[in-house]
Design a protein around this motif. Structure first.
Motif, PDB file in Angstrom:
ATOM      1  N   UNK A   5       0.838  -1.332  -0.021  1.00  0.00           N
ATOM      2  CA  UNK A   5       0.145  -0.017  -0.121  1.00  0.00           C
ATOM      3  C   UNK A   5       0.868   1.108  -0.010  1.00  0.00           C
ATOM      4  N   UNK A   6       0.219   2.332  -0.457  1.00  0.00           N
ATOM      5  CA  UNK A   6       0.932   3.653  -0.309  1.00  0.00           C
ATOM      6  C   UNK A   6       0.539   4.425   0.483  1.00  0.00           C
ATOM      7  N   UNK A   7       1.348   5.209   1.174  1.00  0.00           N
ATOM      8  CA  UNK A   7       1.082   6.105   2.368  1.00  0.00           C
ATOM      9  C   UNK A   7       1.563   7.442   2.339  1.00  0.00           C
ATOM     10  N   UNK A   8       0.673   8.377   2.530  1.00  0.00           N
ATOM     11  CA  UNK A   8       1.002   9.796   2.440  1.00  0.00           C
ATOM     12  C   UNK A   8       0.737  10.552   3.732  1.00  0.00           C
ATOM     13  N   UNK A   9       1.750  10.439   4.475  1.00  0.00           N
ATOM     14  CA  UNK A   9       1.497  11.349   5.884  1.00  0.00           C
ATOM     15  C   UNK A   9       1.188  12.608   5.986  1.00  0.00           C
ATOM     16  N   UNK A  23       1.691  -1.748  -8.654  1.00  0.00           N
ATOM     17  CA  UNK A  23       0.594  -1.290  -8.474  1.00  0.00           C
ATOM     18  C   UNK A  23       0.486  -0.379  -7.210  1.00  0.00           C
ATOM     19  N   UNK A  24       1.285  -0.614  -6.248  1.00  0.00           N
ATOM     20  CA  UNK A  24       1.465   0.565  -5.251  1.00  0.00           C
ATOM     21  C   UNK A  24       2.260   1.715  -5.526  1.00  0.00           C
ATOM     22  N   UNK A  25       3.358   1.683  -6.504  1.00  0.00           N
ATOM     23  CA  UNK A  25       3.705   2.754  -7.029  1.00  0.00           C
ATOM     24  C   UNK A  25       2.977   3.596  -8.018  1.00  0.00           C
ATOM     25  N   UNK A  26       2.090   2.771  -8.755  1.00  0.00           N
ATOM     26  CA  UNK A  26       1.060   3.422  -9.645  1.00  0.00           C
ATOM     27  C   UNK A  26       0.138   4.310  -8.804  1.00  0.00           C
ATOM     28  N   UNK A  27      -0.334   3.749  -7.508  1.00  0.00           N
ATOM     29  CA  UNK A  27      -1.199   4.318  -6.642  1.00  0.00           C
ATOM     30  C   UNK A  27      -0.435   5.795  -5.999  1.00  0.00           C
ATOM     31  N   UNK A  28       0.922   5.604  -5.848  1.00  0.00           N
ATOM     32  CA  UNK A  28       1.721   6.732  -5.449  1.00  0.00           C
ATOM     33  C   UNK A  28       1.661   7.735  -6.302  1.00  0.00           C
ATOM     34  N   UNK A  31      -1.658   9.650  -6.864  1.00  0.00           N
ATOM     35  CA  UNK A  31      -1.976  10.614  -5.600  1.00  0.00           C
ATOM     36  C   UNK A  31      -1.028  11.691  -5.761  1.00  0.00           C
ATOM     37  N   UNK A  32       0.224  11.549  -6.083  1.00  0.00           N
ATOM     38  CA  UNK A  32       1.179  12.711  -6.151  1.00  0.00           C
ATOM     39  C   UNK A  32       0.619  13.703  -7.334  1.00  0.00           C
ATOM     40  N   UNK A  33       0.243  13.274  -8.438  1.00  0.00           N
ATOM     41  CA  UNK A  33      -0.207  14.134  -9.393  1.00  0.00           C
ATOM     42  C   UNK A  33      -1.607  14.509  -9.198  1.00  0.00           C
ATOM     43  N   UNK A  39       4.733  16.591  -7.018  1.00  0.00           N
ATOM     44  CA  UNK A  39       5.733  16.832  -6.099  1.00  0.00           C
ATOM     45  C   UNK A  39       5.649  15.303  -5.179  1.00  0.00           C
ATOM     46  N   UNK A  40       6.743  15.002  -4.496  1.00  0.00           N
ATOM     47  CA  UNK A  40       6.923  13.913  -3.407  1.00  0.00           C
ATOM     48  C   UNK A  40       6.842  14.905  -1.967  1.00  0.00           C
TER      49      UNK A  40
END
Length: 81
Positions: A5-9, A23-28, A31-33, A39-40
């Motif tokens: 899973x991807x987590x954005x704190x 697939x988790x990198x795609x979620x990341x 979300x970033x876009x 941006x990260x």
């Protein structure tokens, strides 16, 4: 099988679990876009979950199987005496 899973704190959000790291990198990336202009955010990460191989029901079924096999072996051993 592991899940990811991807987590954005910064947003305090975690993506649903997926089966592959890609697939988790795609979620990341999505979300970033969508929320950070590409941006990260500091501290965002993809997490791998490897320890959740068995649910509690699976553990119960395994214990029942072990007990049944032990009882069968004891009965067979007793009958051979």
């Amino acid at each position: 099988m592991p899940s990811f899973s991807y987590r954005c704190p910064q947003c305090c959000t975690t993506s649903p679990r997926v089966l592959t790291h890609d697939a988790a990198l795609a979620e990341q990336a999505i979300h970033r876009d969508q929320f950070h202009g590409g941006h990260r955010p500091d501290g965002d990460a993809v997490t791998c979950y490897r320890t959740e191989r068995w649910s509690e029901a699976d553990h119960l079924e395994r214990w029942i199987t072990v007990v049944l096999v032990a009882v069968i072996l004891l009965v067979l051993a007793y009958n051979t005496l």
